[in-house]
Design an enzyme around this catalytic site. Sequence first.
Site, PDB file in Angstrom:
ATOM      1  CD  GLN A 154      -9.337  -4.239  26.919  1.00  0.00           C
ATOM      2  OE1 GLN A 154      -9.535  -3.539  25.922  1.00  0.00           O
ATOM      3  NE2 GLN A 154      -8.679  -5.379  26.852  1.00  0.00           N
TER       4      GLN A 154
ATOM      5  N   GLY B 238      -6.904  -3.065  19.330  1.00  0.00           N
ATOM      6  CA  GLY B 238      -7.982  -2.270  19.927  1.00  0.00           C
ATOM      7  C   GLY B 238      -7.814  -2.240  21.427  1.00  0.00           C
TER       8      GLY B 238
ATOM      9  CG  HIS C  60     -12.890  -7.765  21.257  1.00  0.00           C
ATOM     10  ND1 HIS C  60     -12.499  -9.074  21.461  1.00  0.00           N
ATOM     11  CD2 HIS C  60     -12.218  -7.035  22.193  1.00  0.00           C
ATOM     12  CE1 HIS C  60     -11.655  -9.126  22.480  1.00  0.00           C
ATOM     13  NE2 HIS C  60     -11.456  -7.902  22.941  1.00  0.00           N
ATOM     14  CD  GLU C  61     -11.376  -3.241  21.504  1.00  0.00           C
ATOM     15  OE1 GLU C  61     -11.499  -3.101  22.738  1.00  0.00           O
ATOM     16  OE2 GLU C  61     -10.540  -3.992  20.978  1.00  0.00           O
TER      17      GLU C  61
ATOM     18  CB  CYS D 263      -9.162 -10.255  25.199  1.00  0.00           C
ATOM     19  SG  CYS D 263      -9.637  -8.785  26.131  1.00  0.00           S
ATOM     20  CG  LEU D 264      -4.336  -6.292  24.314  1.00  0.00           C
ATOM     21  CD1 LEU D 264      -4.207  -4.789  24.081  1.00  0.00           C
ATOM     22  CD2 LEU D 264      -2.995  -6.992  24.060  1.00  0.00           C
TER      23      LEU D 264
ATOM     24  CG  HIS E 239     -13.532  -4.870  26.283  1.00  0.00           C
ATOM     25  ND1 HIS E 239     -13.223  -5.710  27.324  1.00  0.00           N
ATOM     26  CD2 HIS E 239     -12.714  -5.223  25.267  1.00  0.00           C
ATOM     27  CE1 HIS E 239     -12.247  -6.537  26.955  1.00  0.00           C
ATOM     28  NE2 HIS E 239     -11.911  -6.267  25.698  1.00  0.00           N
TER      29      HIS E 239
HETATM   30  O1  GNR Z   1      -5.348  -7.088  20.091  1.00  0.00           O
HETATM   31  C1  GNR Z   1      -6.422  -7.655  19.977  1.00  0.00           C
HETATM   32  N1  GNR Z   1      -6.613  -8.556  18.992  1.00  0.00           N
HETATM   33  C2  GNR Z   1      -7.845  -9.085  18.656  1.00  0.00           C
HETATM   34  C3  GNR Z   1      -7.870 -10.191  17.837  1.00  0.00           C
HETATM   35  C4  GNR Z   1      -9.067 -10.736  17.455  1.00  0.00           C
HETATM   36  C5  GNR Z   1     -10.239 -10.194  17.883  1.00  0.00           C
HETATM   37  C6  GNR Z   1     -10.231  -9.098  18.718  1.00  0.00           C
HETATM   38  C7  GNR Z   1      -9.039  -8.546  19.097  1.00  0.00           C
HETATM   39  S1  GNR Z   1      -9.037  -7.159  20.127  1.00  0.00           S
HETATM   40  C8  GNR Z   1      -7.503  -7.391  20.950  1.00  0.00           C
HETATM   41  C9  GNR Z   1      -7.204  -6.212  21.855  1.00  0.00           C
HETATM   42  C10 GNR Z   1      -8.229  -6.166  22.953  1.00  0.00           C
HETATM   43  O2  GNR Z   1      -8.276  -6.931  23.865  1.00  0.00           O
HETATM   44  N2  GNR Z   1      -9.131  -5.235  22.863  1.00  0.00           N
HETATM   45  O3  GNR Z   1     -10.105  -5.146  23.771  1.00  0.00           O
HETATM   46 NI    NI Z   2     -10.351  -7.167  24.576  1.00  0.00          NI
END
Ligand code: GNR
Ligand code: NI
Length: 172
Positions: free
Chosen positions: A50, A45, A136-137, A94-95, A140
């Site tokens: 980001q 995601g 999670h997204e 999270c990236l 953000h």
């Molecule tokens: O790539 C991602 N893996 C992930 C693993 C567990 C819970 C959430 C995520 S999202 C993350 C990519 C990201 O940072 N999206 O905002």
């Molecule tokens: Ni993230």
Amino acid sequence: MKRNIILHPDPRLKKVAEPVEDISDALRTLADDMLETMYDAPGIGLAAPQVGVLQRVVVADCIKDPDDTPRPLVMFNPEVISSSDETRVYEEGCLSIPEQFADVTRPSEVEVRWMDRDGVEQTEVFTDLWATCVQHEIDHLDGKLFIDYLKPLKRQIITRKMVKLKRELARP
Ligand code: GNR
Ligand code: NI
């Protein structure tokens, strides 16, 4: 075109993103760039803040098995409209916080409404990894990171590691 992913800590990751108005070609290009950036990372995601764009745009694809058909999802103005009482714990990453992982408890199912790339309103119930990812997204978009769910000490340890990493990356 691939875009640069902003690393925590950064004030842009703490801001509330603005809703998008009409779905323009510029927004569709942004979404395509975000998908390319997400797949390249690789991640499941990505939210527009980001990549430094403070608009409510999310992309996701939680199909991990390369033998399964990909499902690149583009969501404009996504909103959780209902959540299950049942929760699940998932080890999140999270990236914007590379190589740091921690358990986060969230509702196990969420119903989400969004506008797709054609401007058509969509509603879907997400479960499993999709539910975790979409929440999670959307966090953000509200300036919230998964580490905000952790105890302050753990959050501080991760943030200090990130400050160090960013310092090292900035050095020639
Ligand atoms: O790539 C991602 N893996 C992930 C693993 C567990 C819970 C959430 C995520 S999202 C993350 C990519 C990201 O940072 N999206 O905002
Ligand atoms: Ni993230």
